[in-house]
Design a protein around this motif. Structure first.
Motif, PDB file in Angstrom:
ATOM      1  N   THR A  46     -13.202  24.301 -30.786  1.00 57.40           N
ATOM      2  CA  THR A  46     -12.456  23.066 -31.048  1.00 57.40           C
ATOM      3  C   THR A  46     -11.161  23.133 -30.252  1.00 57.40           C
ATOM      4  N   ASN A  47     -10.601  21.977 -29.921  1.00 64.23           N
ATOM      5  CA  ASN A  47      -9.373  21.958 -29.117  1.00 64.23           C
ATOM      6  C   ASN A  47      -8.616  20.662 -29.400  1.00 64.23           C
ATOM      7  N   LYS A  48      -7.431  20.780 -29.996  1.00 60.79           N
ATOM      8  CA  LYS A  48      -6.631  19.614 -30.370  1.00 60.79           C
ATOM      9  C   LYS A  48      -5.271  19.690 -29.671  1.00 60.79           C
ATOM     10  N   CYS A  49      -4.745  18.520 -29.285  1.00 62.11           N
ATOM     11  CA  CYS A  49      -3.553  18.488 -28.437  1.00 62.11           C
ATOM     12  C   CYS A  49      -2.477  17.542 -28.986  1.00 62.11           C
ATOM     13  N   ILE A  50      -1.237  17.855 -28.628  1.00 61.16           N
ATOM     14  CA  ILE A  50      -0.089  17.001 -28.936  1.00 61.16           C
ATOM     15  C   ILE A  50      -0.224  15.703 -28.146  1.00 61.16           C
ATOM     16  N   PRO A  51       0.068  14.538 -28.752  1.00 65.13           N
ATOM     17  CA  PRO A  51       0.029  13.290 -27.978  1.00 65.13           C
ATOM     18  C   PRO A  51       1.084  13.306 -26.875  1.00 65.13           C
ATOM     19  N   SER A  52       0.714  12.821 -25.705  1.00 67.50           N
ATOM     20  CA  SER A  52       1.643  12.848 -24.565  1.00 67.50           C
ATOM     21  C   SER A  52       2.903  12.039 -24.835  1.00 67.50           C
ATOM     22  N   SER A  53       2.837  11.096 -25.771  1.00 66.71           N
ATOM     23  CA  SER A  53       4.018  10.298 -26.122  1.00 66.71           C
ATOM     24  C   SER A  53       5.112  11.143 -26.770  1.00 66.71           C
ATOM     25  N   ASP A  54       4.756  12.374 -27.197  1.00 69.24           N
ATOM     26  CA  ASP A  54       5.733  13.266 -27.821  1.00 69.24           C
ATOM     27  C   ASP A  54       6.217  14.361 -26.887  1.00 69.24           C
ATOM     28  N   TYR A  55       5.787  14.349 -25.634  1.00 71.92           N
ATOM     29  CA  TYR A  55       6.222  15.378 -24.702  1.00 71.92           C
ATOM     30  C   TYR A  55       7.741  15.342 -24.504  1.00 71.92           C
ATOM     31  N   HIS A  56       8.326  14.151 -24.625  1.00 68.80           N
ATOM     32  CA  HIS A  56       9.767  14.016 -24.366  1.00 68.80           C
ATOM     33  C   HIS A  56      10.606  14.865 -25.313  1.00 68.80           C
ATOM     34  N   ILE A  57      10.048  15.223 -26.486  1.00 66.62           N
ATOM     35  CA  ILE A  57      10.797  16.028 -27.449  1.00 66.62           C
ATOM     36  C   ILE A  57      11.133  17.394 -26.852  1.00 66.62           C
ATOM     37  N   ALA A  58      10.195  17.956 -26.104  1.00 64.61           N
ATOM     38  CA  ALA A  58      10.452  19.260 -25.468  1.00 64.61           C
ATOM     39  C   ALA A  58      11.596  19.169 -24.473  1.00 64.61           C
ATOM     40  N   ASP A  59      11.671  18.081 -23.751  1.00 64.17           N
ATOM     41  CA  ASP A  59      12.757  17.893 -22.792  1.00 64.17           C
ATOM     42  C   ASP A  59      14.084  17.673 -23.503  1.00 64.17           C
TER      43      ASP A  59
ATOM     44  N   VAL B 271      14.207  11.032 -35.256  1.00 66.99           N
ATOM     45  CA  VAL B 271      13.440  10.873 -34.013  1.00 66.99           C
ATOM     46  C   VAL B 271      11.992  10.541 -34.367  1.00 66.99           C
ATOM     47  N   SER B 272      11.502   9.415 -33.891  1.00 68.77           N
ATOM     48  CA  SER B 272      10.129   9.011 -34.177  1.00 68.77           C
ATOM     49  C   SER B 272       9.158   9.865 -33.362  1.00 68.77           C
ATOM     50  N   HIS B 273       8.121  10.381 -34.032  1.00 67.16           N
ATOM     51  CA  HIS B 273       7.145  11.213 -33.321  1.00 67.16           C
ATOM     52  C   HIS B 273       5.841  11.289 -34.117  1.00 67.16           C
ATOM     53  N   ASN B 274       4.821  11.786 -33.461  1.00 65.29           N
ATOM     54  CA  ASN B 274       3.512  11.985 -34.091  1.00 65.29           C
ATOM     55  C   ASN B 274       3.094  13.450 -34.005  1.00 65.29           C
ATOM     56  N   SER B 275       4.084  14.333 -34.099  1.00 67.61           N
ATOM     57  CA  SER B 275       3.833  15.770 -34.073  1.00 67.61           C
ATOM     58  C   SER B 275       4.207  16.383 -35.416  1.00 67.61           C
ATOM     59  N   ALA B 276       3.728  17.599 -35.619  1.00 68.38           N
ATOM     60  CA  ALA B 276       4.140  18.398 -36.778  1.00 68.38           C
ATOM     61  C   ALA B 276       5.006  19.548 -36.270  1.00 68.38           C
ATOM     62  N   PHE B 277       5.911  20.022 -37.132  1.00 69.13           N
ATOM     63  CA  PHE B 277       6.789  21.131 -36.770  1.00 69.13           C
ATOM     64  C   PHE B 277       6.747  22.170 -37.884  1.00 69.13           C
ATOM     65  N   VAL B 278       6.729  23.450 -37.495  1.00 70.15           N
ATOM     66  CA  VAL B 278       6.633  24.515 -38.490  1.00 70.15           C
ATOM     67  C   VAL B 278       7.489  25.701 -38.059  1.00 70.15           C
ATOM     68  N   ASP B 279       8.120  26.353 -39.049  1.00 72.05           N
ATOM     69  CA  ASP B 279       8.871  27.585 -38.804  1.00 72.05           C
ATOM     70  C   ASP B 279       7.904  28.752 -38.661  1.00 72.05           C
ATOM     71  N   THR B 280       8.097  29.565 -37.636  1.00 70.67           N
ATOM     72  CA  THR B 280       7.341  30.800 -37.491  1.00 70.67           C
ATOM     73  C   THR B 280       8.307  31.915 -37.110  1.00 70.67           C
ATOM     74  N   SER B 281       7.836  33.152 -37.236  1.00 64.46           N
ATOM     75  CA  SER B 281       8.682  34.285 -36.860  1.00 64.46           C
ATOM     76  C   SER B 281       7.804  35.453 -36.451  1.00 64.46           C
ATOM     77  N   ALA B 282       8.415  36.415 -35.800  1.00 66.84           N
ATOM     78  CA  ALA B 282       7.737  37.657 -35.427  1.00 66.84           C
ATOM     79  C   ALA B 282       8.794  38.729 -35.218  1.00 66.84           C
ATOM     80  N   THR B 283       8.410  39.973 -35.429  1.00 63.34           N
ATOM     81  CA  THR B 283       9.299  41.088 -35.139  1.00 63.34           C
ATOM     82  C   THR B 283       8.858  41.716 -33.829  1.00 63.34           C
ATOM     83  N   LEU B 284       9.692  41.589 -32.820  1.00 63.83           N
ATOM     84  CA  LEU B 284       9.395  42.081 -31.474  1.00 63.83           C
ATOM     85  C   LEU B 284      10.414  43.141 -31.090  1.00 63.83           C
ATOM     86  N   PHE B 285       9.932  44.296 -30.706  1.00 65.28           N
ATOM     87  CA  PHE B 285      10.814  45.390 -30.281  1.00 65.28           C
ATOM     88  C   PHE B 285      11.897  45.679 -31.324  1.00 65.28           C
ATOM     89  N   GLY B 286      11.501  45.628 -32.582  1.00 59.21           N
ATOM     90  CA  GLY B 286      12.396  45.967 -33.688  1.00 59.21           C
ATOM     91  C   GLY B 286      13.349  44.877 -34.116  1.00 59.21           C
TER      92      GLY B 286
END
Length: 284
Positions: free
Chosen positions: A83-96, A171-186
């Motif tokens: 399966t493969n699901k993608c962010i709508p291109s209308s929300d790409y501007h959020i990254a910028d 900001v109007s959008h059709n994306s979801a946002f989630v907090d994530t974390s990882a321990t890298l190099f201590g």
């Protein structure tokens, strides 16, 4: 008949199976036992396909897995996306917008096996080294030519994550946002991820259950952070690691030992004891 015939065990990677690049040998041993007893061991991770290599080298028998926080189900043995699901291109501007917010944020875009970096900082550098990623530095305009599964925003502190959340208010959008974390190099790292709406590890595991024809009552899941919460809660038996936030542990059926002590192995031992206590051999 194996003890875990028709069962699925889905494990988060960072903070659950792996800590600082270390996989406790107990995890490898018990995962092998689970698979030999007829179970399917799968990963359920925020990592992209390209970041699975270090894990697959250590744990060879990994079934179809949930990657990119549920954007894709990937057959690790055949090397194909189921399966493969993608962010709508209308929300790409959020990254910028986030890249130009004035906050020191790394912007890493995941598109299938491609990793695109539109804004680099020390966090993206560490992330690439830790997960052995082969990324490409591209402009935002170049990145827009790709289909995006998810975007990882990488920060030096949780305060910076909060600033971005405030920036996104209204900001109007059709994306979801989630907090994530990882321990890298201590060092604990703080990420904020953008995915298509409705995409979660739990929802993808629902799909994977159908694909693998997993028996009712036989879906197990283990994780350690908020992007794991729903899959822990919705699993037939869900576990959280000892380091998980208290509100996640409160919703888990079982709390394991610390990640470095072999949390996945501990969970498999717990499941094994439960199943051996059954008198009629049916699924839990």
């Amino acid at each position: 008949m194996g003890l875990f015939d028709g069962c699925l065990l889905a494990s988060d990677i960072d903070g659950t199976l792996v800590i600082n690049g270390y996989i406790n040998p107990k995890n490898v041993e018990k995962i092998r036992f689970f698979v030999n007893e007829g179970g399917c061991f799968s990963l359920a991770t925020g990592r992209t396909v390209g970041a699975l290599k270090p894990i697959l080298r250590v744990i060879g028998d990994v079934g179809p897995s949930v990657v990119a926080n549920g954007c894709m189900i990937y057959d690790c043995k055949k090397g194909v996306a189921l399966t493969n699901k993608c962010i709508p291109s209308s929300d790409y501007h959020i990254a910028d917008m986030i890249a130009n917010s004035g906050i020191d944020v790394g912007v890493e875009i995941h598109s299938g096996e491609d990793i695109l970096v539109t804004r680099r900082n020390s966090e993206t550098e560490d992330h690439e080294r830790y997960e052995e990623l082969d990324s490409a530095d591209v402009s935002f305009e170049e990145a827009c030519r790709y289909d995006w599964n998810k975007v990882v925003y990488m920060f030096h502190s949780p305060d910076d994550v909060l600033k971005i959340k405030q920036l996104l208010n209204g900001v109007s959008h059709n994306s979801a946002f989630v907090d994530t974390s990882a321990t890298l190099f201590g060092v604990k790292r703080y990420y904020y991820e953008q995915t298509p709406k409705g995409i979660t590890k739990s929802a993808a595991l629902d799909e994977l259950k159908q694909i693998l024809k997993i028996k009712d009552g036989c879906r197990f899941a283990i994780g350690d952070y908020y992007n794991d919460l729903e899959m822990i809660k919705n699993a037939d038996i869900g576990a959280a690691t000892a380091e998980s936030p208290d509100d996640i542990k409160a919703l888990a059926d079982y709390v394991t030992v610390a990640c470095k002590e072999g949390s996945v192995a501990d969970f498999i031992d717990y499941l094994t004891n439960l199943r051996r206590e059954e008198k009629n051999g049916r699924c839990i």
